[in-house]
Design an enzyme around this catalytic site. Sequence first.
Site, PDB file in Angstrom:
ATOM      1  N   HIS A 142      45.249  39.608  39.965  1.00  0.00           N
ATOM      2  CA  HIS A 142      43.903  39.646  39.627  1.00  0.00           C
ATOM      3  C   HIS A 142      43.031  39.633  40.929  1.00  0.00           C
ATOM      4  CE1 HIS A 142      44.652  35.462  40.937  1.00  0.00           C
ATOM      5  NE2 HIS A 142      43.415  34.893  40.917  1.00  0.00           N
TER       6      HIS A 142
ATOM      7  N   ASP B 254      41.417  35.767  47.510  1.00  0.00           N
ATOM      8  CA  ASP B 254      42.716  35.484  48.111  1.00  0.00           C
ATOM      9  C   ASP B 254      43.921  35.883  47.749  1.00  0.00           C
ATOM     10  OD1 ASP B 254      42.204  33.942  45.649  1.00  0.00           O
ATOM     11  OD2 ASP B 254      43.307  32.074  46.305  1.00  0.00           O
TER      12      ASP B 254
ATOM     13  N   HIS C  85      43.157  32.250  33.331  1.00  0.00           N
ATOM     14  CA  HIS C  85      42.645  32.054  34.569  1.00  0.00           C
ATOM     15  C   HIS C  85      41.202  32.267  34.128  1.00  0.00           C
ATOM     16  CE1 HIS C  85      42.512  30.994  38.652  1.00  0.00           C
ATOM     17  NE2 HIS C  85      42.232  32.258  39.165  1.00  0.00           N
TER      18      HIS C  85
ATOM     19  N   ASP D 245      47.962  32.831  39.640  1.00  0.00           N
ATOM     20  CA  ASP D 245      46.849  31.772  39.098  1.00  0.00           C
ATOM     21  C   ASP D 245      46.746  31.553  37.478  1.00  0.00           C
ATOM     22  OD1 ASP D 245      46.393  31.836  41.915  1.00  0.00           O
ATOM     23  OD2 ASP D 245      44.312  32.053  41.405  1.00  0.00           O
TER      24      ASP D 245
HETATM   25 ZN   LIG Z   1      42.568  32.914  41.250  1.00  0.00          ZN
END
Ligand SMILES: [Zn+2]
Length: 307
Positions: free
Chosen positions: A62, A66, A142, A212
């Site tokens: 995604h 980060d 997410h 995530d």
């Molecule tokens: Zn994320």
Amino acid sequence: MDFRIKILGNNAAVPAHGRNQTSQLVIIHNQYLLLDCGENTQQTLLKSKVNINKIHHIFISHLHGDHYYGLMGLISTMQLFGRKRELSIYAPTILKEIIDLNLKASDTRLNFPITFLSLDQINQGIILDHKHFIVKHFPLTHRIVCNGFLIKEKSKPYRIVKEKLHRGIKLSHIAQFLKGNDARDDEGHLLYSKEDYTLPPKRSLSYAYCSDTVFDVNIIPTIKGVDVLYHESTFLDDLKDRAKDTFHSTASQAATIAKKANVGKLYLGHYSTRYKEIEPFLDEARQIFQNSFLSLEGEEITIAEPK
Ligand SMILES: [Zn+2]
């Protein structure tokens, strides 16, 4: 054959406490697959003595920074190192625009082709079909569109017991044995039974990467029974409300998923910067799923058949 994972980063959001943001290198049947590319990925690849031009495929789960801010730097270094070989990138569609704009701004014409596969334009399913393994993507829940990845070896051939071979066994018979068939003559009469010359194939191994995600039991059918599961654990359970609000998981939630999915081993990661020490993640997860481990930068995980 090789099936290994090098942990290149394990922290959430920002670099902290000697930890870098998410990235993993999967080496499977001599293919190099990069999963996410946090900003420090090049540095940790260098430390791991990996030749970055060996990377064939990059999967971006995604577009939170980060998980991909290291990508342009990596592409740039590939160019400077004289890459000619095609690079495949599997990611949300908009990443293609981001890459193209970066290249345009720096007036860079790459010497190697990039094949871009938009994950949001294909339904859940096989995105890479290699001779020895497949990669599938599946949706995670997410804050923005996010994908998990499942890497699974294909069925393996029957194993020939060399000591049992004799002059009567021809190469064509061995080819049949490898497929799990008996050796027969042109009329279909049995010549040699596979049971006498082979052992069953080794099990196909698998790895699931859940970057995530909020705690979500809907992923369980997809990851059921994998040998190794990586599942994010941004928080400890005392912050499970915060985990829910930010669409992340806690260590005990990751362990609950691992237990319900009956996986072999669980690796935790994506630790929030608020935690200097990460041992408590392990303690919390092991109360629910004993075969839990911490993902640690620089560490290599071997996926192998349990002894
Ligand atoms: Zn994320």
